[in-house]
Design a protein around this motif. Sequence first.
Motif, mmCIF file in Angstrom:
data_model
loop_
_atom_site.group_PDB
_atom_site.id
_atom_site.type_symbol
_atom_site.label_atom_id
_atom_site.label_comp_id
_atom_site.label_asym_id
_atom_site.label_seq_id
_atom_site.Cartn_x
_atom_site.Cartn_y
_atom_site.Cartn_z
ATOM 1 N N GLU A 8 0.834 -1.202 0.000
ATOM 2 C CA GLU A 8 0.000 0.000 0.000
ATOM 3 C C GLU A 8 0.870 1.254 0.000
ATOM 4 N N ARG A 12 1.365 4.029 -3.027
ATOM 5 C CA ARG A 12 1.056 5.452 -2.789
ATOM 6 C C ARG A 12 2.241 6.322 -3.170
ATOM 7 N N ASN A 36 1.781 10.354 4.351
ATOM 8 C CA ASN A 36 1.543 9.773 5.673
ATOM 9 C C ASN A 36 2.105 8.362 5.820
ATOM 10 N N VAL B 90 -7.519 -3.189 0.018
ATOM 11 C CA VAL B 90 -7.171 -2.127 0.965
ATOM 12 C C VAL B 90 -8.440 -1.717 1.707
ATOM 13 N N SER B 91 -8.281 -1.356 2.967
ATOM 14 C CA SER B 91 -9.472 -1.179 3.792
ATOM 15 C C SER B 91 -10.313 0.027 3.390
ATOM 16 N N CYS B 101 -7.779 5.549 4.505
ATOM 17 C CA CYS B 101 -6.344 5.345 4.369
ATOM 18 C C CYS B 101 -5.676 6.698 4.545
ATOM 19 N N GLY B 102 -4.364 6.717 4.470
ATOM 20 C CA GLY B 102 -3.656 7.961 4.742
ATOM 21 C C GLY B 102 -3.340 8.779 3.520
ATOM 22 N N CYS B 103 -3.987 8.487 2.390
ATOM 23 C CA CYS B 103 -3.621 9.226 1.186
ATOM 24 C C CYS B 103 -4.095 10.666 1.285
#
Lengths: 137, 137
Positions: A8, A12, A36, B90-91, B101-103
Motif C-alpha cells: 500500500e 502510494r 503519511n 485495501v481497507s 487510508c492515509g492518502c
Amino acid sequence: MKLSKRGEYGLRALQDLAVRYGAGSVSNKDLAERNNIPPRFLEQILLTLKHGQIVRSHKGPRGGYYLARPPQQITLAEVVRLLDGPLAPVSCVSATAYEPCGCPDMEACGLRRVMQQVRDVVAQMMEETTLGDLVAE
Amino acid sequence: MKLSKRGEYGLRALQDLAVRYGAGSVSNKDLAERNNIPPRFLEQILLTLKHGQIVRSHKGPRGGYYLARPPQQITLAEVVRLLDGPLAPVSCVSATAYEPCGCPDMEACGLRRVMQQVRDVVAQMMEETTLGDLVAE
DNA sequence: GATTAGTCCGACTGAAATTGTAGGAATTTG
DNA sequence: CAAATTCCTACAATTTCAGTCGGACTAATC
C-alpha cells in the motif's frame, strides 16, 4: 485477500512519483510526509523498488527518487508482485509461484477452477493498469 | 492477495460436503483424510463454520457435519469472509470493514479507484459462485 | 574542504497472525 | 456401559508484519 502495508505504501509513493515524473527527484522525506508513511519504513520500501528497477535514485543534498521508466510503462502487477508476492489466492493457480495443493483430484476441483478465474481477472486488471493510468484525468 | 490455509482448508472441506449433500453427515476424520487437512486443525475450522451457520453437526458415533443449507445457497464470499476476513485489497474500499487510508486526497486517489474495481469484481465473482456451482458438471 | 542533506544497507525488535496441538467435557449410538 | 464423535478453551511454535536504528557512503553547496 489484503495487500500488505508495504504494498500500500509503495503504491502510494509511486503514484506520487508518477505525478511528478519528469520534474526531477523527490526525497524520501517529502514522499513520507505527503503520503503519511513512516519515513524509515518508506526508505526500506523505496530501496526494494530500486532493486526491482522500478525507481532510480541519486544521493546527496537535493537527491531523491524518481521513476526508472515512464509511468505508462510500470504496471501495478509488477509493483505488487515485487512488494507483496504472487497475485493468486491459492498457490495451485499461481503463474509465478505454482505449487500443488492437497485436493484429492486436481482436475475435478471446482474450487481450483473458480480460483483460477479470480486470479486471472485480478492479474489482468493489475497488468493492464499502469502508474500513468492512476494519475491521468 | 493470498487466502489463508484456514480459508483454503475450509473451502475444500465444504466442497466435499457439497458433493455429499443430502446423504447424511460426514465426520471430521473422513473430511480430513480425504482432503489432506490436519484433523485437529480442521476440527477448529468446522467449528467456526458451524458458528457461522454454514454447517450443522451432530455428535456421537455416526455423527459428523453437513451443510446447513442447500449448496446453491452458500456463496464463496460468505465462507471466505467468515474464515479470512474482508475481500478488499485495501481497507479504504472495503464494504464490510471500511477504514480511511492515509492518502492526501481521497477523492483524487487513482489507486483507490482501481482498488475499488478490483474489490468489486472479486466480490461479485465470490458472491455469485455457490458451493453448488463448484460441484456441478 | 567542511558541512549537510540525502541515500544505502543490514541488523534488530516487538507485536500480531498463522498454523497448528492438546486435554478434557459433553453427547449420542449401539 | 463402551466407543465414537463433536465442542470448547487453552496453549505453543513459527512466521510474517511493520517499523526502528546505527552507521557508512555520496554528492551538492557554501
